[in-house]
Design a protein around this motif. Structure first.
Motif: not given
Length: 177
Positions: A81-86
């Motif tokens: 989940n790139p959005d959570a990582h960001l």
């Protein structure tokens, strides 16, 4: 107690309700609060990412509900989940900014400067209140002391001095900047 100094991180933590403090004790046994975390805040991530032991303890200061996610599952979540990582990365960047700002402000010997630095940081960066608007400091005098490395008696005297110079206002025992 959620974790102690020099323990290995095993979980990602996020506050559902209540308040958590992270802190250390100096050689004299005086507490220094690294951070206060409330609803929606996560804490303890840098040692989790860096595979280091915790440099501070974390404990509830009131009845709290804290969500914990096992380390490997947390990293799987971030990878998928790139959005959570960001979002986590932005949170870490804000904490680095806070630490850098506070180190500069706390390195001064002047108690009033330390307090103004902390209050201004919370006003501008935490609560995002414009400079011309009055900000009610939500921290107790003890918390101000613990966050700045001062004694509570020094905070009380310094706040009175700041009131006398017009830097802060005191209304019903509450500090406004």
């Amino acid at each position: 107690m959620l974790f102690e100094i020099d323990t290995t991180p095993r979980f990602y933590y996020q506050v559902i309700s209540g308040e958590i403090k992270m802190g250390n004790l100096n050689e004299d046994g005086k507490e220094y609060i690294q951070g206060l975390f409330s609803k929606g805040s996560s804490f303890g991530e840098p040692p989790l990412f860096g595979e280091m032991k915790y440099p501070a303890y974390a404990m509830a200061v009131e009845d709290s509900l804290v969500w914990q996610l096992e380390k490997s599952r947390f990293f799987e979540l971030l990878k998928s989940n790139p959005d959570a990582h960001l979002k986590v990365t932005k949170t870490l960047a804000k904490r680095l900014h806070y630490k850098a700002t506070m180190v500069a402000g706390i390195s001064t010997e002047n108690a009033t400067d330390r307090l103004l630095n902390l209050m201004d940081y919370f006003k501008k960066h935490i609560h995002k209140i414009p400079g011309d608007k009055l900000y009610r400091v939500e921290l107790s005098r003890q918390q101000l002391a613990d966050l700045t490395g001062l004694r509570v008696e020094t905070v009380i005297r310094a706040v009175k001095e700041l009131e006398n110079t017009g830097e802060v206002q005191i209304k019903s025992r509450k500090i406004y900047r």
